[in-house]
Enzyme design. Structure first.
Site, mmCIF file in Angstrom:
data_model
loop_
_atom_site.group_PDB
_atom_site.id
_atom_site.type_symbol
_atom_site.label_atom_id
_atom_site.label_comp_id
_atom_site.label_asym_id
_atom_site.label_seq_id
_atom_site.Cartn_x
_atom_site.Cartn_y
_atom_site.Cartn_z
ATOM 1 N N LYS A 12 -44.386 16.472 -28.707
ATOM 2 C CA LYS A 12 -44.097 15.030 -28.614
ATOM 3 C C LYS A 12 -42.640 14.792 -29.022
ATOM 4 O O LYS A 12 -41.794 15.643 -28.736
ATOM 5 C CB LYS A 12 -45.111 14.228 -29.435
ATOM 6 C CG LYS A 12 -46.559 14.627 -29.069
ATOM 7 C CD LYS A 12 -47.602 13.707 -29.607
ATOM 8 C CE LYS A 12 -48.985 14.200 -29.168
ATOM 9 N NZ LYS A 12 -50.073 13.321 -29.610
ATOM 10 N N GLU A 98 -50.056 8.789 -24.174
ATOM 11 C CA GLU A 98 -48.978 8.012 -24.808
ATOM 12 C C GLU A 98 -48.018 7.482 -23.753
ATOM 13 O O GLU A 98 -47.454 6.395 -23.899
ATOM 14 C CB GLU A 98 -48.264 8.887 -25.857
ATOM 15 C CG GLU A 98 -49.145 9.077 -27.091
ATOM 16 C CD GLU A 98 -48.960 10.395 -27.814
ATOM 17 O OE1 GLU A 98 -47.952 11.088 -27.580
ATOM 18 O OE2 GLU A 98 -49.844 10.732 -28.623
ATOM 19 N N GLU A 168 -58.137 14.633 -22.881
ATOM 20 C CA GLU A 168 -57.743 14.174 -24.211
ATOM 21 C C GLU A 168 -58.326 12.788 -24.452
ATOM 22 O O GLU A 168 -57.750 11.780 -24.024
ATOM 23 C CB GLU A 168 -56.211 14.105 -24.324
ATOM 24 C CG GLU A 168 -55.510 15.426 -24.095
ATOM 25 C CD GLU A 168 -54.155 15.469 -24.799
ATOM 26 O OE1 GLU A 168 -53.947 16.404 -25.570
ATOM 27 O OE2 GLU A 168 -53.335 14.560 -24.594
ATOM 28 N N SER A 213 -56.711 16.198 -31.973
ATOM 29 C CA SER A 213 -56.999 16.677 -33.331
ATOM 30 C C SER A 213 -57.606 18.078 -33.361
ATOM 31 O O SER A 213 -58.470 18.381 -34.191
ATOM 32 C CB SER A 213 -57.896 15.690 -34.087
ATOM 33 O OG SER A 213 -57.265 14.424 -34.189
HETATM 34 P P1 13P Z 1 -53.116 15.744 -31.845
HETATM 35 O O1 13P Z 1 -53.431 17.199 -31.784
HETATM 36 O O2 13P Z 1 -52.014 15.423 -32.828
HETATM 37 O O3 13P Z 1 -54.323 14.891 -32.027
HETATM 38 O O4 13P Z 1 -52.491 15.348 -30.414
HETATM 39 C C1 13P Z 1 -53.181 15.746 -29.275
HETATM 40 C C2 13P Z 1 -52.310 15.478 -28.124
HETATM 41 O O5 13P Z 1 -52.013 14.347 -27.799
HETATM 42 C C3 13P Z 1 -51.783 16.636 -27.381
HETATM 43 O O6 13P Z 1 -51.164 16.242 -26.214
#
Ligand code: 13P
Length: 250
Positions: A12, A98, A168, A213
Site C-alpha cells: 500500500k 481501497e 478480499e 488480515s
Molecule cells: P491487511 O492484510 O492489512 O488486512 O490488508 C489486506 C489487503 O488489503 C491486501 O491487499
C-alpha cells in the site's frame, strides 16, 4: 491440476526506498524458505525500480499496485503497463477495494486496466470482495458475481489463465477481523464456479488468493482450504518475520 501457491505482499502507501531496504534484505536472506511457493512484493511506484534491483536473481517477483489502461498520453498521475515492464515489474494489483472506495475505481475501469496489463504481459491480480453492509444484507454472492462479470468481461480463457483473482472481503482488510477459513472457502468455491461457467476448464488453473488480515497465525488454516491458492497480504507484509511466517504457512 495443482495450482502453485502465491503469497503477495501489498505494501500500500508504505515504505520509502530507504525504509524498504531492511525488509528486502531480510526476505533475500530467506529465499530458501520460498521453495515451492511463488512470492511477490508490491511496493509503491517510487520504490519499484529499487526493489527490482535489490531482488534481482532471487525468486521474489515485484508487482505494482495499479496500472493505467492507455499506453501513454495526457493522464496526469497515472503509470502505463509499458513503464512498469521497463523497470522490471512482472505483476500488478488491479481494483483493490481501497481504490474502489477512495479513488472512484469501478468494474469498468478494472476491466480496462486488466486488458492493458494482459496486453503487455503483466500478471494481473484482480481484487474483488463485498463490504460488511453487503455481507450482512446477504448480498455477498451477488456482489462478487457482478464484479466478476463486469471486471473480467471480454477476457478469453487464455487471458483468464494468465490472471490471478484476489478475494478480499472489505470488512476483513486492516481490521484484524479475518474471514474464517470456512467463510473464505465458501466464497472461493463460489468464485471458481463462476469462472468455470464463464470460461470453462481453465478455471481450475486460476489462482484465487485470500486477502484480509492474513497473519502467520491464521495463514496455514486459510491456505489449507481447497480453493484458497495463496494470500494478498497488507499489514503483515511490511514485517519480514510476519511475511516469512505466512510463507512458511503455505
Ligand atoms: P491487511 O492484510 O492489512 O488486512 O490488508 C489486506 C489487503 O488489503 C491486501 O491487499
Amino acid at each position: 491440476m495443482a495450482r502453485r501457491t502465491l503469497i503477495a505482499g501489498n505494501w500500500k502507501m508504505n515504505l520509502t526506498v530507504a525504509e524498504a531496504q531492511p525488509l528486502v534484505a531480510a526476505l533475500k536472506a530467506r529465499t530458501a524458505a520460498m521453495a515451492g511457493v511463488d512470492v511477490a512484493v508490491c511496493p509503491p511506484f517510487t520504490s519499484l525500480a529499487a526493489v527490482v534491483a535489490a531482488t534481482a536473481g532471487t525468486p521474489i517477483q515485484v508487482g505494482a499496485q495499479n496500472v493505467h489502461w492507455e499506453q501513454a498520453g495526457a493522464f496526469t498521475g497515472e503509470v502505463s503497463a509499458a513503464m512498469l515492464r521497463e523497470v522490471g515489474v512482472t505483476c500488478v494489483i488491479i481494483g483493490h477495494s481501497e481504490r474502489r472506495q477512495y479513488f472512484g475505481e469501478t468494474d469498468a475501469t478494472v476491466n480496462a486496466r486488466l486488458r492493458a496489463a494482459l496486453g503487455s504481459g503483466l500478471m494481473p491480480i484482480v481484487c474483488i470482495g463485498e463490504t460488511l453492509r453487503q455481507r450482512d444484507a446477504g448480498e455477498t454472492e451477488a456482489v462478487v458475481r457482478g464484479q466478476v462479470a463486469e471486471g473480467l468481461a471480454g477476457l478469453t480463457p487464455e487471458q483468464l489463465g494468465r490472471s490471478v483473482i484476489a478475494y478480499e472481503p472489505v470488512w476483513a482488510i486492516g481490521t484484524g477481523r479475518t474471514a474464517t477459513p470456512e467463510q473464505a472457502q465458501e466464497v472461493h468455491r463460489f468464485l471458481r464456479g463462476l469462472l468455470r461457467d464463464a470460461f470453462g476448464g481453465v478455471a481450475e488453473e486460476v489462482r484465487i488468493l485470500y486477502g484480509g488480515s492474513m497473519k502467520p497465525g491464521n495463514a496455514a488454516s486459510l491456505l489449507a482450504q481447497a480453493d484458497i491458492d495463496g494470500g494478498l497480504i497488507g499489514g503483515a507484509s511490511l514485517k519480514a518475520e510476519d511475511f516469512l511466517g505466512i510463507i512458511a504457512g503455505a
